[in-house]
Scaffold this motif. Sequence first.
Motif, PDB file in Angstrom:
ATOM      1  N   ARG A 494      34.780  66.588  40.835  1.00 38.58           N
ATOM      2  CA  ARG A 494      33.903  65.406  40.919  1.00 38.58           C
ATOM      3  C   ARG A 494      32.787  65.342  39.894  1.00 38.58           C
ATOM      4  O   ARG A 494      32.557  66.423  38.977  1.00 38.58           O
ATOM      5  CB  ARG A 494      33.042  65.601  42.265  1.00 38.58           C
ATOM      6  N   ARG A 496      29.186  63.259  38.070  1.00 38.04           N
ATOM      7  CA  ARG A 496      27.889  62.407  38.646  1.00 38.04           C
ATOM      8  C   ARG A 496      27.587  61.843  37.047  1.00 38.04           C
ATOM      9  O   ARG A 496      27.302  62.569  36.255  1.00 38.04           O
ATOM     10  CB  ARG A 496      26.845  63.041  39.176  1.00 38.04           C
ATOM     11  N   GLU A 498      24.499  59.830  35.801  1.00 35.52           N
ATOM     12  CA  GLU A 498      23.239  59.476  36.147  1.00 35.52           C
ATOM     13  C   GLU A 498      22.534  58.649  34.767  1.00 35.52           C
ATOM     14  O   GLU A 498      22.564  59.181  33.933  1.00 35.52           O
ATOM     15  CB  GLU A 498      22.120  60.897  36.480  1.00 35.52           C
ATOM     16  N   LEU A 607      23.010  55.782  40.061  1.00 40.52           N
ATOM     17  CA  LEU A 607      23.908  57.105  39.876  1.00 40.52           C
ATOM     18  C   LEU A 607      25.121  56.705  40.422  1.00 40.52           C
ATOM     19  O   LEU A 607      25.392  55.942  41.316  1.00 40.52           O
ATOM     20  CB  LEU A 607      23.409  58.034  41.176  1.00 40.52           C
ATOM     21  N   GLU A 609      29.024  58.262  41.264  1.00 44.16           N
ATOM     22  CA  GLU A 609      29.678  59.298  41.463  1.00 44.16           C
ATOM     23  C   GLU A 609      31.003  58.997  41.698  1.00 44.16           C
ATOM     24  O   GLU A 609      31.618  57.989  42.171  1.00 44.16           O
ATOM     25  CB  GLU A 609      29.349  59.799  42.982  1.00 44.16           C
TER      26      GLU A 609
END
Length: 617
Positions: A494, A496, A498, A607, A609
């Motif tokens: 995974r 992220r 930002e 954000l 994901e």
Amino acid sequence: MDRTRFSSIAIVVWSACAAASLTAQTPAPADGWVVLPVDEYRALRDRANPSAPAPPAPAVDATLTRIDYDLRVDADSISGRALLTIDVMKDGWSSIQIPAGLKARDARLDGQPVPLIEGAPPRVLVARAGRSVLTLDIAMPLTTSAGVESIALPPSSSPIARVTLALPKSGVDLSAAGGFVAEHTEAAGESRWTAYGRPNQPLTLSWKRKVDDRRADLPLRVRARLTTMAGLSEELCLTTTAVRVEVVQGVARDVTLAIPAGLVVDQVNGSTVGDWEASGGLLRVRPLDPVATDMSFVVQAEMRVPREGAVVVPLVRMPAAERETGGIAVDVVGAGEIAGREARGLDPTDASELGDIVAGRESPSMLAFRLKPIGGAEPRALGVTVVRYAPQAVLVASVEEARYRALASDDGRLLVHARYAVRNNQRSFLKVSLPSGSTVWSAEVAGRPVRPGVAERDAVLLPLEKGRAGVEAPTFVVDLVYLQTVESWTDKGRARIELPALDLPISRTGLELHYPPRFRIDVEPGAFRMANDPGAFAEALRRPALSIDVRSPADAQDKLQVLVDRYRSESGGPVVSGALPVHVTFPVFGPSIFLVSELTEEGHAPLVELTFKRARS
């Protein structure tokens, strides 16, 4: 029956009386004697009447309380006496050390001769407790070097060391190393000096003849550097002027500045400022001591000016200066801008060249000028035209649209190009809080490069342009390119992404994400959703930017010249600070997806994901 009871009672009564009679006839025992050994008796007596505890013994047997030197300079030596005040705390003999290196010819204790015990250092024996005065006849050499005569007195543990020195000459300068000079008197052909030394430190006295300083008799010649920051508020013009006066010739006992009519001086701050007075259009600043080199101070003042229209900016001058240098920066406080200007004796410049007094106050509405190096009495003036915004036309600043282009690599790096369409009529700065581990590469506002200010950790400040008066302020583009360090991509996992958090609300956000071609990605549900890129909605983002494409070097020289000409005309002067607005084409590599989001509140970091998985070969 009755007779028997009566007989029993009689017998009991008789027995009691007989016993009482026998008790009364027994004699009391007489007092006796107890015999104890003398040692036991004394021990019992000491325990019954304990004596007071003995006082503690003093920490030292004797101490040197004070030394007084009375010296006189002869031809090539120094002679005199030293009086040592001694306090003895115990009975019996006590040994007192005299200062090491002190050459004594004779010693007397309270007027009586006493021998000196040789050693390092020599000692004197005192036979009784109390205070005594030891008088030493001393002599020491006089040291001469390059016209400077000096003597050195040895260190001692005495808390008070006083020296009285008589010189058979007048007109000398004396200095003390390891102490200070307290008094000085001069008589006919003689001068007397009194100095005090520090404990456990040698005291060196040096003197030489005074050198006639004719600098004070020369005509005064000065130069001045005046740097002013002027803020135009609704009713007042607040000015802060940093003044640095350089004395080229002579000695300045005060500094006189010319202030315009109506300018009220509030404060004059400086480490060497003794007093100041403002009257009759002049500001007189008196230093603590006459100035022979340079002097610096800051003048804070205010003046009533019109709210809008033509405004004469007050300038602090120094008429006596042979040459004035420095600069002035003018800014509009609140909703407004400077629409016109008229300068005399000034050259346009960049605000960053004016030093610390202007640093950190740069804004798009600020004008900066450099003082032409002319005399303080020559004409110099600055007038500006201020336009204020109507209250109903002032809008809260906002971001109409934010567009991001991001390039992710599997080794843990993310390159982001952010473009914001900003509408502003009041805000001076845009605060951008970058993700952790980000490094800013470049920043531009309306096509002009800017130097971001540091607000806090991972946050920068970008100066904003203020729209003109009207119903709706026009939009302009803020560009920001930064590199971020993220976690590396493995076979699967995974990730992220930002984005920066702004202190303004964002109406619409678009993100074009390029990722490594060896991976497949899926976007997790959240604030962003996948969509086709319809192009920018804000008109400012749709307009083509005046840039140089590094992949087309044929016409690069012509475009560069256009940029240089435009930047010079807009800055208003021949000085250009910083890099030119050269845009490098964002590297497009690998597959991409487009994500959109609406209504991002201020201070919120968008954000994204996603999950990734390495594709099989």
